[in-house]
Design a protein around this motif. Sequence first.
Motif, mmCIF file in Angstrom:
data_model
loop_
_atom_site.group_PDB
_atom_site.id
_atom_site.type_symbol
_atom_site.label_atom_id
_atom_site.label_comp_id
_atom_site.label_asym_id
_atom_site.label_seq_id
_atom_site.Cartn_x
_atom_site.Cartn_y
_atom_site.Cartn_z
ATOM 1 N N ILE A 1 3.885 13.396 -2.029
ATOM 2 C CA ILE A 1 4.906 13.126 -3.049
ATOM 3 C C ILE A 1 5.507 14.441 -3.548
ATOM 4 O O ILE A 1 6.732 14.568 -3.676
ATOM 5 C CB ILE A 1 4.310 12.317 -4.215
ATOM 6 N N ALA A 2 4.651 15.418 -3.832
ATOM 7 C CA ALA A 2 5.145 16.699 -4.348
ATOM 8 C C ALA A 2 6.035 17.406 -3.333
ATOM 9 O O ALA A 2 7.040 18.031 -3.689
ATOM 10 C CB ALA A 2 3.972 17.589 -4.737
ATOM 11 N N SER B 1 7.779 15.979 -0.900
ATOM 12 C CA SER B 1 8.837 15.146 -0.315
ATOM 13 C C SER B 1 10.235 15.684 -0.590
ATOM 14 O O SER B 1 11.120 15.610 0.265
ATOM 15 C CB SER B 1 8.712 13.702 -0.821
ATOM 16 N N ARG B 2 10.468 16.227 -1.767
ATOM 17 C CA ARG B 2 11.830 16.676 -2.091
ATOM 18 C C ARG B 2 12.181 18.011 -1.446
ATOM 19 O O ARG B 2 13.332 18.443 -1.490
ATOM 20 C CB ARG B 2 12.025 16.753 -3.608
ATOM 21 N N LEU C 1 5.630 17.007 -9.934
ATOM 22 C CA LEU C 1 5.804 15.581 -9.638
ATOM 23 C C LEU C 1 6.845 14.980 -10.570
ATOM 24 O O LEU C 1 6.505 14.531 -11.666
ATOM 25 C CB LEU C 1 4.469 14.834 -9.797
ATOM 26 N N TYR C 2 8.084 14.950 -10.102
ATOM 27 C CA TYR C 2 9.149 14.434 -10.959
ATOM 28 C C TYR C 2 10.090 13.546 -10.164
ATOM 29 O O TYR C 2 10.745 13.990 -9.222
ATOM 30 C CB TYR C 2 9.925 15.582 -11.619
ATOM 31 N N LYS C 3 10.162 12.283 -10.567
ATOM 32 C CA LYS C 3 11.018 11.322 -9.869
ATOM 33 C C LYS C 3 12.483 11.727 -9.920
ATOM 34 O O LYS C 3 13.221 11.537 -8.956
ATOM 35 C CB LYS C 3 10.856 9.930 -10.480
ATOM 36 N N CYS D 1 11.203 13.205 -5.910
ATOM 37 C CA CYS D 1 9.848 13.045 -5.377
ATOM 38 C C CYS D 1 9.559 11.566 -5.125
ATOM 39 O O CYS D 1 9.891 10.706 -5.956
ATOM 40 C CB CYS D 1 8.816 13.588 -6.364
ATOM 41 N N GLU D 2 8.916 11.278 -4.004
ATOM 42 C CA GLU D 2 8.571 9.899 -3.672
ATOM 43 C C GLU D 2 7.511 9.897 -2.578
ATOM 44 O O GLU D 2 7.389 10.862 -1.817
ATOM 45 C CB GLU D 2 9.809 9.149 -3.183
ATOM 46 N N ASP E 1 6.245 17.980 3.046
ATOM 47 C CA ASP E 1 5.444 16.853 2.574
ATOM 48 C C ASP E 1 4.179 16.684 3.403
ATOM 49 O O ASP E 1 3.094 16.420 2.866
ATOM 50 C CB ASP E 1 6.266 15.564 2.535
#
Length: 273
Positions: A9-10, A12-13, A27-29, A33-34, A219
Amino acid sequence: MLGAIIGDIAGSRFQWDNLKSKEFRLLYKEFGCEPTDDSIMTLAIAKAILECKENYTELGQKAVSSMQKLGRLYPDAGYGEHFYWWLFEEKPQPYNSFGNGAAMRVSPCGFAGKTLVEAIYLSREATKVTHNHPEGMKAAEAVTTAIFMARKGKSMKEIRECIEKKYYKIDFTLNQIRPSYTFDVTCQGSVPQALEAFFESTGFEDAIRNAISIGGDSDTIAAITGGVAEAYYGIPLDIREKAFSFLDDELTTIVLNFESKFGKYIDERTMGS
């Protein structure tokens, strides 16, 4: 296992927009992040292990079934092209892959095995159904071994010595490779780097930051690092709680069921706080 999901998740972006730094919000949507295919397939292997009820003779078959079922529920998670088509085949067959998907999904094997021999057996059974190339099998076994050893309280020195003796000679530091390291989805081009991110770490979060800071397949590298870091350090409670906010009920249930069976790994420094 949750450590691998957090790493995924961390990272992914940053997969397609690499950051060559350890300075970023974790970790921020709102930053994109996903959970990606790394998380979905890690949870599929965990689910297959649970369904075996400690009789692992059919783990390979259950891994295929679980990966296909969960993969089809989350078809847009970012699978590689070959694996995506594998998910929808009626009679899926291994395809001699040495992609790093072999290593990113295998952390449940390191946490579930009662002995190192059993943990390695689990990783082989869960891996050979797709990534049956020798490099794919080796990578999965190396990550499983590192997780198992960390779980059992082995020192970082002992884990490194085992990895370098049996699997990979890691003759670089993160600072040395960071400027020039690029996207590489092979096991041999990303697993040693993920392990070095753990070896240079001072804590769980630092390990994740190390992994993302070199760039590349962010990721997946962070997922591999995160599984080992969880086993060695535990997961701080605030990071653990934040991670669950990214998971729906289906995925959360698998995590909790797996932890109920095989134990959860929480940073002891947070206990009682």
